[in-house]
Write a protein that holds these residues in place. Sequence first.
Motif, mmCIF file in Angstrom:
data_model
loop_
_atom_site.group_PDB
_atom_site.id
_atom_site.type_symbol
_atom_site.label_atom_id
_atom_site.label_comp_id
_atom_site.label_asym_id
_atom_site.label_seq_id
_atom_site.Cartn_x
_atom_site.Cartn_y
_atom_site.Cartn_z
ATOM 1 N N ASP A 103 0.914 -1.422 0.135
ATOM 2 C CA ASP A 103 0.067 0.149 -0.101
ATOM 3 C C ASP A 103 0.682 1.684 -0.261
ATOM 4 N N GLU A 104 2.225 1.562 1.257
ATOM 5 C CA GLU A 104 2.666 2.255 1.101
ATOM 6 C C GLU A 104 3.561 2.578 0.052
ATOM 7 N N TYR A 105 3.856 1.676 -1.155
ATOM 8 C CA TYR A 105 4.758 1.473 -2.614
ATOM 9 C C TYR A 105 3.501 2.684 -3.334
ATOM 10 N N ASN A 106 2.737 1.563 -3.540
ATOM 11 C CA ASN A 106 1.734 2.468 -4.487
ATOM 12 C C ASN A 106 0.951 3.802 -4.476
ATOM 13 N N LEU A 107 0.753 4.091 -2.958
ATOM 14 C CA LEU A 107 -0.222 5.411 -1.756
ATOM 15 C C LEU A 107 1.619 5.844 -2.408
ATOM 16 N N LYS A 108 2.938 6.296 -2.499
ATOM 17 C CA LYS A 108 4.067 7.260 -2.943
ATOM 18 C C LYS A 108 3.809 6.877 -4.292
ATOM 19 N N LEU A 109 3.368 5.935 -5.576
ATOM 20 C CA LEU A 109 4.263 6.059 -6.580
ATOM 21 C C LEU A 109 2.443 6.966 -7.939
ATOM 22 N N SER A 110 1.624 6.793 -7.229
ATOM 23 C CA SER A 110 0.189 7.443 -7.158
ATOM 24 C C SER A 110 0.583 9.065 -7.414
ATOM 25 N N LYS A 111 1.459 9.162 -6.163
ATOM 26 C CA LYS A 111 1.255 10.541 -5.779
ATOM 27 C C LYS A 111 2.221 11.414 -7.249
ATOM 28 N N GLU A 112 3.185 10.448 -7.301
ATOM 29 C CA GLU A 112 4.480 11.229 -7.767
ATOM 30 C C GLU A 112 3.346 11.147 -9.355
ATOM 31 N N ARG A 113 2.816 9.933 -9.750
ATOM 32 C CA ARG A 113 2.462 10.104 -11.055
ATOM 33 C C ARG A 113 1.191 11.774 -11.456
ATOM 34 N N ALA A 114 0.483 11.498 -10.395
ATOM 35 C CA ALA A 114 -0.458 12.592 -10.398
ATOM 36 C C ALA A 114 0.155 13.798 -10.594
ATOM 37 N N ALA A 115 1.311 13.656 -10.090
ATOM 38 C CA ALA A 115 2.225 15.624 -9.780
ATOM 39 C C ALA A 115 2.680 15.396 -11.495
ATOM 40 N N SER A 116 3.352 14.366 -11.977
ATOM 41 C CA SER A 116 3.681 14.658 -13.157
ATOM 42 C C SER A 116 3.254 15.378 -13.956
ATOM 43 N N VAL A 117 1.996 14.641 -14.181
ATOM 44 C CA VAL A 117 0.999 15.081 -14.886
ATOM 45 C C VAL A 117 0.608 16.517 -14.698
ATOM 46 N N ARG A 118 0.051 16.533 -13.777
ATOM 47 C CA ARG A 118 0.511 18.611 -13.312
ATOM 48 C C ARG A 118 1.219 19.541 -13.401
ATOM 49 N N GLN A 119 2.776 18.471 -13.426
ATOM 50 C CA GLN A 119 3.570 20.097 -13.784
ATOM 51 C C GLN A 119 3.520 19.787 -15.456
ATOM 52 N N PHE A 120 3.427 18.738 -16.024
ATOM 53 C CA PHE A 120 3.335 18.600 -17.953
ATOM 54 C C PHE A 120 2.075 19.805 -17.952
ATOM 55 N N LEU A 121 0.662 20.061 -17.469
ATOM 56 C CA LEU A 121 -0.543 21.105 -17.941
ATOM 57 C C LEU A 121 0.633 22.025 -17.464
ATOM 58 N N VAL A 122 1.432 22.159 -16.425
ATOM 59 C CA VAL A 122 1.754 23.894 -15.637
ATOM 60 C C VAL A 122 2.761 24.056 -16.863
ATOM 61 N N ASP A 123 3.548 23.187 -17.057
ATOM 62 C CA ASP A 123 4.372 23.478 -18.371
ATOM 63 C C ASP A 123 3.582 23.841 -19.634
ATOM 64 N N GLY A 124 2.854 23.918 -19.752
ATOM 65 C CA GLY A 124 1.606 23.872 -21.135
ATOM 66 C C GLY A 124 1.233 25.119 -20.950
ATOM 67 N N GLY A 125 1.204 25.645 -20.147
ATOM 68 C CA GLY A 125 0.734 26.767 -19.800
ATOM 69 C C GLY A 125 -0.394 27.364 -19.420
ATOM 70 N N ILE A 126 -1.075 26.196 -18.800
ATOM 71 C CA ILE A 126 -1.979 26.291 -17.543
ATOM 72 C C ILE A 126 -1.883 26.165 -16.151
ATOM 73 N N PRO A 127 -2.126 27.855 -15.486
ATOM 74 C CA PRO A 127 -1.505 27.843 -14.387
ATOM 75 C C PRO A 127 -1.929 27.379 -13.360
ATOM 76 N N ALA A 128 -0.533 27.148 -11.875
ATOM 77 C CA ALA A 128 -0.811 26.695 -11.479
ATOM 78 C C ALA A 128 -1.331 26.287 -10.390
ATOM 79 N N ASN A 129 -1.852 27.982 -9.877
ATOM 80 C CA ASN A 129 -3.616 27.236 -9.007
ATOM 81 C C ASN A 129 -4.380 27.198 -9.626
ATOM 82 N N ARG A 130 -4.699 26.814 -10.963
ATOM 83 C CA ARG A 130 -5.936 26.146 -11.377
ATOM 84 C C ARG A 130 -5.981 24.518 -11.635
ATOM 85 N N LEU A 131 -4.675 23.757 -10.724
ATOM 86 C CA LEU A 131 -4.343 22.785 -10.962
ATOM 87 C C LEU A 131 -3.716 22.447 -9.654
#
Length: 470
Positions: A401-429
């Motif tokens: 469970d611990e590993y899966n929780l950590k991995l899921s957070k990192e993957r969600a953060a990776s997607v958020r960062q891609f969208l921010v880099d693509g022009g979506i304001p960080a405060n909207r994600l």
Amino acid sequence: MKHLSRLIVLSMIVLGISSASAQDENNPWALSIGTNAVDFYPTNNGAPLSNGFFDEYFNAGDHWNILPSVSQLTVGRYIGAGLVAEIDGSINQISDFGDRAVDDLSYYSVDGSINYSLRAMLNDGWFDPVVGIGGGYTWIGNQDADDLENLDAPTLNGSLGINFWFTDNLAIFVESKYKHAFEPEMGQHFQHSAGLKFMFGGTDTDGDGIYDKNDECPETPGLPEFNGCPDSDGDGIQDSMDDCPNEAGLAEFNGCPDTDGDGVPDPEDDCPETPGLAELNGCPDADGDGIPDNEDECPEEAGPEENNGCPYEDTDGDGVIDPEDDCPEVAGTVANNGCPEPTVEVINELNEYSNTVLFDFNKATIRSESEKALNSIIEIMEEYPNTVFHIGGHTDSVGSDEYNLKLSKERAASVRQFLVDGGIPANRLTSEGYGESRPIATNSTEAGRQENRRVEISLDKDKEMKDSNM
């Protein structure tokens, strides 16, 4: 002619002496001309008053010596407190010297007196009794006969008279004066006189007919009803109390006009020719928005002051005016401050793209073939600039469970960062990892586990609510 020349000489003496008198401000001078009668009865050959002081006082036919012409000239000067100093000169012809008939003796006298007027005690009316005391010098004799000795003597005088005033400057006077001569042979006598009296000499600097003494504005022509002060605009309010002395106005506005009749005087009225409101300095407000029409760019339409009195536009027609519309050119909802809200269909479309996002095995690194899907997500999110999206990461049940929780957070953060880099304001994600806690399929089969390994995009309602309360 001889008597007339002597009268003129006496008049010049009188005027010369009287000019040295002290001055008063209001009609100080009086000039009287008249005729006089001299009564030597009772003299009784030099025995003064032997038959009684007023014996036959009014017996004008037997005892009065009257010269039927102008025979007396008097100049008077007011000296204050009801007192008048006078000097007079008179001539006469004496044919009755008491009980004796004489051969037309000449009579000349110059007298000075201090008189007291009782007029003020009688409310300054037309009736003006006067009493006086003084002295003088009298000459009697036949000036053409050298063998006759002429009589002359100083006299002590007392007088009683009355002035009848027709105007402030013109009166008829009568006077009776007793003269006690200090020469027994001359005898004591009465001199009665009557004539006209003219008052003059008051100072009227501004020439308005009101003497300076009574003129509250002595250097400016004015009106009697204002004690000599002017009313330049003729509105019944004297200039010194008139806030608008050159414009006829109303007493309620201290002499200023109210041209438009709105209750605001012209000097305080920013729109003096148009009826308006007192709170707007006399200017009208046709649309009732609190902005005077002369400052209102839209005087027929109510609008706020910050928009110069004009109503705000709603460019996108979504019911939210442009200043309050976060998306003024895109129709949205009132609840979302004029911006559009993504529908269920839009969210489903986002998730169709997000479900195709692939990661390296056991890593949070996004695989390059997923970038096309993520760019499509960016395009959709840009259509909703006022919406906060939430990115959730999920795994299957393989691993701890611990590993899966950590991995899921990192993957969600990776997607958020891609969208921010693509022009979506960080405060909207926002992003979060949930591990294996939220499966949407069974983890017993490979197909089910594949569905559970996913990234989901949803609306972050809590974030939107939080922002709207800030």
